[in-house]
Design a protein around this motif. Structure first.
Motif, PDB file in Angstrom:
ATOM      1  N   GLU A 152       0.765  -1.187  -0.116  1.00 39.21           N
ATOM      2  CA  GLU A 152       0.012  -0.126  -0.223  1.00 39.21           C
ATOM      3  C   GLU A 152       0.998   1.303  -0.021  1.00 39.21           C
ATOM      4  OE1 GLU A 152      -3.547   0.469  -0.095  1.00 39.21           O
ATOM      5  OE2 GLU A 152      -3.523  -1.691  -0.529  1.00 39.21           O
ATOM      6  N   LEU A 153       1.694   1.264   1.071  1.00 39.01           N
ATOM      7  CA  LEU A 153       2.517   2.414   1.105  1.00 39.01           C
ATOM      8  C   LEU A 153       3.778   2.928  -0.088  1.00 39.01           C
ATOM      9  CD1 LEU A 153       3.467   2.533   4.959  1.00 39.01           C
ATOM     10  CD2 LEU A 153       1.623   3.785   3.604  1.00 39.01           C
ATOM     11  N   LYS A 158       4.248  10.932  -0.620  1.00 38.81           N
ATOM     12  CA  LYS A 158       4.322  12.034   0.257  1.00 38.81           C
ATOM     13  C   LYS A 158       3.832  13.522  -0.154  1.00 38.81           C
ATOM     14  CE  LYS A 158       7.903  10.742   3.326  1.00 38.81           C
ATOM     15  NZ  LYS A 158       9.312  11.162   3.823  1.00 38.81           N
ATOM     16  N   CYS A 159       2.363  13.300  -0.502  1.00 38.40           N
ATOM     17  CA  CYS A 159       1.784  14.658  -0.996  1.00 38.40           C
ATOM     18  C   CYS A 159       1.422  15.417   0.539  1.00 38.40           C
ATOM     19  CB  CYS A 159       0.668  14.470  -2.018  1.00 38.40           C
ATOM     20  SG  CYS A 159      -0.730  13.592  -1.285  1.00 38.40           S
ATOM     21  N   TRP A 196       7.427   8.221   8.153  1.00 34.35           N
ATOM     22  CA  TRP A 196       6.136   9.301   8.217  1.00 34.35           C
ATOM     23  C   TRP A 196       4.873   8.675   8.716  1.00 34.35           C
ATOM     24  CZ3 TRP A 196       3.492  13.264   8.910  1.00 34.35           C
ATOM     25  CH2 TRP A 196       2.535  13.424   8.423  1.00 34.35           C
ATOM     26  N   HIS A 197       4.374   7.732   7.868  1.00 34.40           N
ATOM     27  CA  HIS A 197       3.208   7.299   8.255  1.00 34.40           C
ATOM     28  C   HIS A 197       3.276   6.630   9.952  1.00 34.40           C
ATOM     29  CE1 HIS A 197       1.162   8.419   5.007  1.00 34.40           C
ATOM     30  NE2 HIS A 197       1.990   7.746   4.195  1.00 34.40           N
ATOM     31  N   LEU A 198       4.096   6.164  10.260  1.00 35.39           N
ATOM     32  CA  LEU A 198       4.321   5.259  11.580  1.00 35.39           C
ATOM     33  C   LEU A 198       4.285   6.715  12.406  1.00 35.39           C
ATOM     34  CD1 LEU A 198       6.703   2.200  11.350  1.00 35.39           C
ATOM     35  CD2 LEU A 198       4.142   2.724  11.334  1.00 35.39           C
ATOM     36  N   LEU A 226      -6.394   3.579   8.515  1.00 34.63           N
ATOM     37  CA  LEU A 226      -6.264   2.407   9.312  1.00 34.63           C
ATOM     38  C   LEU A 226      -5.319   2.353  10.506  1.00 34.63           C
ATOM     39  CD1 LEU A 226      -7.238  -0.369   6.814  1.00 34.63           C
ATOM     40  CD2 LEU A 226      -8.786   0.797   8.303  1.00 34.63           C
ATOM     41  N   LEU A 227      -4.135   2.953  10.233  1.00 30.07           N
ATOM     42  CA  LEU A 227      -2.989   2.948  11.215  1.00 30.07           C
ATOM     43  C   LEU A 227      -3.350   3.811  12.303  1.00 30.07           C
ATOM     44  CD1 LEU A 227       0.324   3.499   8.698  1.00 30.07           C
ATOM     45  CD2 LEU A 227      -0.700   1.468   9.616  1.00 30.07           C
TER      46      LEU A 227
END
Lengths: 266, 279, 345
Positions: A152-153, A158-159, A196-198, A226-227
């Motif tokens: 997915e990632l 990174k917009c 970034w997402h974590l 979902l994260l």
């Protein structure tokens, strides 16, 4: 005129609000945020099942702030984020008038108690797709989950639409934009994207109200919400704290209670 | 041979370091490879990307004069990630340098004219390159006047050179500090640059004015020059937009139809008037 | 070279694409993931999505990747070894399934990076890229290519252009030597053809009349008040810029330690608040109003002034991607009318 339009018109006419932030018709059958400043323009306001974006995000925008006192058309998710913003001292209670909309009903909420009562009575609905993915993730092994997120990632460039659409990502300078030191890799390579997402998920843990705006904003179709949702679920499990329900409850992970569970301390 | 990779810096060694003012330093840089030194040339007004591997690149003008060959100098204030890392370097450390980039002060067009320099604070470096260039070709120019001001005496940069310029008979130097920034020993003027300029009242005839300083100084200096009779074609400045690539690609320094890195950084006031004020 | 014409069946097109991958050339083509379609490295041609509309993300990454290493460095005793990657040969790649607007954009993007001091990375990739485009049979409400200097059957920037002409068959135009070279290996898969009128198979694209003369109007509209309202709902993310085939702003950042690491180039966007922020705290574009104005002005006023064409090909991707429905077609129409109204005597 719909009940929403009538109420919005009264707020503007009485001066209780100088701008109503609501939904209006957009292009291609979509709805979009509109900023209604005159009574004549209340006819622009619509509310139906398409209205899911969390408009409280605009409260942090300086151009909107300069328009004067705001009334905001809020979904149950947006009501929760407003409560959370009040709890985090980002919005003064009474600074914003809320037109809470849910299906056909419009409820005027002007104080913290009313917001809390509304939130308690109106659960946030999680879209069926999100539920399905959550359930399938729950059945996966850690390795499979990692593979799922890697795939997915890999589409993330990174917009930062997720961050921009999030009412609770209000930092004037996000940690990912800090460079002394550089905590998060700037580059949108696998590591930089994961970092970034974590980071965002950890910062949202116990603060995310599950409004779904980040997921709908993602141009790459990543179910990124979902994260934070999962991180918030852990906080709820560990500390019994749910975001967006009480205006006086500081975020669970940035506050301390003597009887906090300490199972995470090794 | 120069790499085909536009982003490949020349390795340069720090040959000398001068502490100019609090947080402000000058590096003298020499090429590590003779071939690089031989192919390199620049003109006053140009800039470069100075880098430290692992930290990144920072944009500064070349503060030395093109008439002084074999080295370049840069003067910078320690502020962000890269400049902070640069400030930790010592004589002998190796930096990267890409450049020269950008346009130039059209000095050759100004032969036979009076040159008036007006500078404020940390914006003297771009003009210092021109000042030395002019002084090294002194007979080609008529009167040379430098008005330089800073917030306080401590904030004046190139103090040793100011001393030299002050004693030269072939130029006039006027220094000033903002009210409150003077010391007991201060011999110069006290007052803001535009105000001092007004009292100096240089004539516009056959004169070019080069103005570099903080935005607020520029804002109040241009009208004074206009009042004194300078036309917009007689006034030049440099823009200091943020830059990354230096070669007109990364988009950061775009102002109206120009890229400051490629079409600037030197602009006449006339050119500036046709640009949106996004700097 | 003069255009060469041919005819090709869908089945043979797949064989040809399979042959390309088997022959060792990298093939990139649209692939579907969920509801979105992306250009991806394809090893099995059955994965190619033949969706009628442009992909979610443009093919620009084939020339200008999201992130790339400009150089790498490693300390070696007293000295620093710097690898400037000049020796790296970019592999020959075949890009299939671009729409005509994409191919036009790739050409403009390459021209932009070649202007002045050439960017070798983009230049080398362009040299090695073979573009096989598909004419558009369908356009949606966000498309406006015909008003932006292109069209559903435009071959500009493509090496080969295929137009589906009914019955699982394509009319093929071989537009460049590079296209001819690729085809030479697959002689049995296609038949010689003659110039055919394909206009009946092309999408009808709704014109965007406001775009004519828009650049000239914008030139005097910097100080107009239209920008504030127009940008009010813009969230300041980079979605529009990152899906755009022509947005080319980037950042340069070092990664690693002073002893070992890389200098990277990554996509950036003029929509981000930090894009122009000085270390001193001064920001020439302090709010989204200035940043949205920059996006529109850059594409439709500054780019035409410099390069003779807009920084937009009318593919509609930004409009489809925007979470706040900042629809570009509508914005252009509205800004055009707003500016005209304000400048009226």
């Amino acid at each position: 005129m719909s009940a929403l339009q009538v109420q919005a018109g009264e707020l503007l006419a009485s001066g209780k609000a100088e701008v109503v932030i609501g939904y209006g018709e957009g292009t291609r059958g979509r709805v979009r945020p509109v900023f209604v400043r005159t009574r004549a323009d209340v006819s622009l306001l619509v509310f139906d099942g398409r209205c899911t974006a969390n408009l409280t995000v605009y409260l942090a925008k300086p151009e909107v702030g300069r328009m004067g006192k705001a009334a905001i058309v809020a979904t149950p998710g947006a009501v929760r984020s407003l409560i959370q913003l009040i709890a985090e001292h980002q919005v003064d209670p009474g600074e914003v008038v809320v037109l809470a909309a849910d299906d056909d009903a419009v409820t005027l909420l002007t104080d913290p108690a009313a917001l809390e009562a509304y939130a308690a009575a109106h659960p946030v609905t999680i879209p069926p797709e999100a539920k399905a993915v959550t359930e399938s993730l729950a059945r996966m092994s850690a390795q499979e989950r990692r593979a799922f997120w890697d795939a997915e990632l890999s589409r993330c460039f990174k917009c930062y639409a997720c961050r921009s659409a999030c009412a609770l990502c209000y930092c004037t300078r996000c940690i990912t934009d800090m460079n002394q030191p550089q905590w998060v890799c700037v580059a949108p390579h696998a590591l930089g994207v994961m970092e970034w997402h974590l980071n965002r998920a950890m910062h949202m843990a116990g603060r995310c109200v599950q409004c779904g705006s980040c997921t709908s904003a993602c141009p790459a179709g990543i179910p990124i919400g979902l994260l934070a949702m999962e991180a918030s679920r852990s906080v709820e499990k560990e500390f019994g704290a749910q975001a967006g329900l009480r205006c006086d409850a500081p975020p669970a992970l940035s506050s301390f209670a003597a009887d906090d569970r300490e199972s995470f301390i090794l | 041979m120069r790499s085909a990779n536009t982003y490949m810096p020349y390795p340069m060694r720090i040959d000398a370091i001068i502490d100019e003012a609090p947080g402000v330093r000058t590096f003298t840089l020499k090429f590590m490879n003779n071939a690089d030194a031989e192919e390199f040339s620049f003109k006053a007004g140009q800039f470069g990307e100075y880098s430290l591997f692992g930290e990144g690149e920072a944009t500064f003008c070349i503060a030395s004069s093109p008439t002084r060959q074999g080295y370049i100098e840069c003067t910078f204030r320690q502020a962000g990630r890269v400049t902070s890392a640069l400030a930790r370097q010592e004589v002998g450390s190796v930096l990267g340098f890409r450049g020269p980039y950008g346009n130039i002060f059209p000095l050759e067009e100004w032969y036979g004219r009076n040159i008036l320099f007006v500078a404020g604070g940390i914006a003297l470096p771009p003009l210092r390159s021109v000042i030395w260039n002019v002084l090294d070709l002194r007979d080609r120019f008529k009167d040379v006047t430098v008005l330089y001001g800073a917030r306080s005496v401590a904030d004046l940069v190139y103090k040793h050179e100011l001393k030299e310029w002050g004693t030269r008979s072939d130029m006039r130097l006027v220094t000033t500090v903002d009210p409150g920034g003077e010391t007991a020993e201060w011999q110069g003027k006290v007052g803001f640059v535009p105000t001092v300029l007004e009292t100096l009242a240089p004539g516009p005839e056959n004169t070019v004015a080069l103005v570099c300083g903080p935005p607020v100084m520029i804002k109040y200096t241009f009208p004074v020059l206009e009042q004194l009779g300078f036309t917009a074609d007689q006034i030049y400045t440099t823009l200091e937009n943020r830059m990354k690539c230096g070669v007109g690609k990364c988009g950061r320094c775009n102002v109206g139809p120009v890229y400051v890195c490629k079409d600037g950084p030197v602009f006449s006031y006339r050119e500036l008037q046709s640009l949106p004020a996004e700097y | 070279m003069s255009t060469h014409h041919g005819v090709l069946s869908h089945q043979n097109l797949l064989k040809l694409l399979s042959g390309i991958t088997a022959g060792g050339m990298e093939l990139y083509a649209p692939r579907k993931t969920g509801q979105k379609v992306f250009f991806d490295h394809i090893t099995d041609v059955r994965e190619i999505a033949f969706d009628p509309l442009p992909t979610t993300e443009s093919p620009k990454a084939l020339l200008f990747p999201r992130v790339e290493r400009l150089l790498s460095f490693a300390r070696d005793g007293e000295s620093m070894r710097v690898d400037d990657r000049c020796a790296d040969l970019m592999p020959r790649r075949v890009l299939f399934g671009t729409r005509p607007c994409d191919a036009v954009a790739l050409q403009r993007l390459a021209e932009f990076f070649a202007d002045g001091i050439e960017d070798m990375f983009v230049g080398k990739r362009r040299e090695q890229l073979v573009v096989i485009s598909l004419s558009c049979a369908v356009a949606d409400a966000d498309c406006f290519c015909t008003s932006a200097g292109s069209g559903p059957g435009d071959g500009t920037g493509s090496d080969i252009l295929l137009t589906a002409s009914g019955g699982e068959r394509y009319d093929m135009e071989v537009l460049t030597d590079r296209g001819r070279e690729v085809l030479a290996t697959f002689a049995g898969l296609w038949d010689e053809g003659s110039p055919a009128d394909t206009s009946g198979y092309l999408a009808v694209v709704e014109p965007l009349p406001a775009l004519a003369g828009f650049g000239a109007k914008l030139a005097g509209a910097f100080a107009s008040t239209v920008w504030k309202d127009a940008s009010l709902r813009c969230l300041g993310c980079g979605a529009c810029a990152y899906v755009c085939p022509l947005c080319s702003c980037f950042d340069i950042e070092d990664e690693g330690t002073p002893s070992k690491g890389s200098r990277l180039r990554c996509w950036d966007s003029c929509g981000f608040s930090l894009f122009t922020l000085h270390t001193s705290g001064h920001n020439p574009r302090p709010t989204q109003t200035e940043r949205w104005r920059q996006r529109v002005m850059h594409k439709f006023s500054y780019m035409p002034a410099r390069f003779g064409h807009a920084g937009c090909v009318g593919c509609g991707r930004c409009s489809r991607a925007c979470p706040a429905d900042m629809n570009l077609r509508e914005q252009i129409t509205m800004l055009d009318a707003g500016i005209a109204l304000q400048s009226a005597p």
